[in-house]
Write a protein that holds these residues in place. Sequence first.
Motif, PDB file in Angstrom:
ATOM      1  N   GLU A   6      -2.796  -1.662   8.062  1.00  0.00           N
ATOM      2  CA  GLU A   6      -3.653  -0.989   7.103  1.00  0.00           C
ATOM      3  C   GLU A   6      -3.812  -1.772   5.747  1.00  0.00           C
ATOM      4  OE1 GLU A   6      -0.806   2.032   9.398  1.00  0.00           O
ATOM      5  OE2 GLU A   6      -0.671   0.155   8.385  1.00  0.00           O
ATOM      6  N   TRP A  36      -5.706   8.702  12.008  1.00  0.00           N
ATOM      7  CA  TRP A  36      -4.959   8.583  10.797  1.00  0.00           C
ATOM      8  C   TRP A  36      -4.025   9.737  10.369  1.00  0.00           C
ATOM      9  CZ3 TRP A  36      -5.589   3.983   7.724  1.00  0.00           C
ATOM     10  CH2 TRP A  36      -6.482   3.354   8.245  1.00  0.00           C
ATOM     11  N   CYS A  96      -2.385   4.455  10.522  1.00  0.00           N
ATOM     12  CA  CYS A  96      -3.353   4.549  11.564  1.00  0.00           C
ATOM     13  C   CYS A  96      -2.136   4.490  12.766  1.00  0.00           C
ATOM     14  CB  CYS A  96      -4.415   3.359  11.505  1.00  0.00           C
ATOM     15  SG  CYS A  96      -3.627   1.738  11.903  1.00  0.00           S
TER      16      CYS A  96
END
Length: 119
Positions: A6, A36, A96
Amino acid sequence: EVQLVESGGGLVQPGGSLRLSCAASGFAFATSDMSWVRQAPGKGLEWVSSIRAGGYYTSSTGSVAGRFTISRDNSKNTLYLQLVSLKIEDTAMYYCAKGYGPQTISAPRGQGTQVTVSP
């Protein structure tokens, strides 16, 4: 091996915007649903938003609906989260994860990217 990296977090004032990215490797990204999730200081993991593999169907938790937009570029193996109208309560580490829906809070995730919303 699933790898998720990320990026894009930062310090922003209330009302500001950010775009988070998640670079994926080690699995078939284009055929994988993605999500997410976030963790605010002192709190547990919270599901934020999910997107189906084809990119046409999404869902989000009520507190971010209309402000956060999840998207993906399967040609780049990358997941995105556009954050607008940020609020102080959006301050969290954002991750994520593979999968769709609130159960993805238990899925493997990357190292995260910090979003801090402060005046």
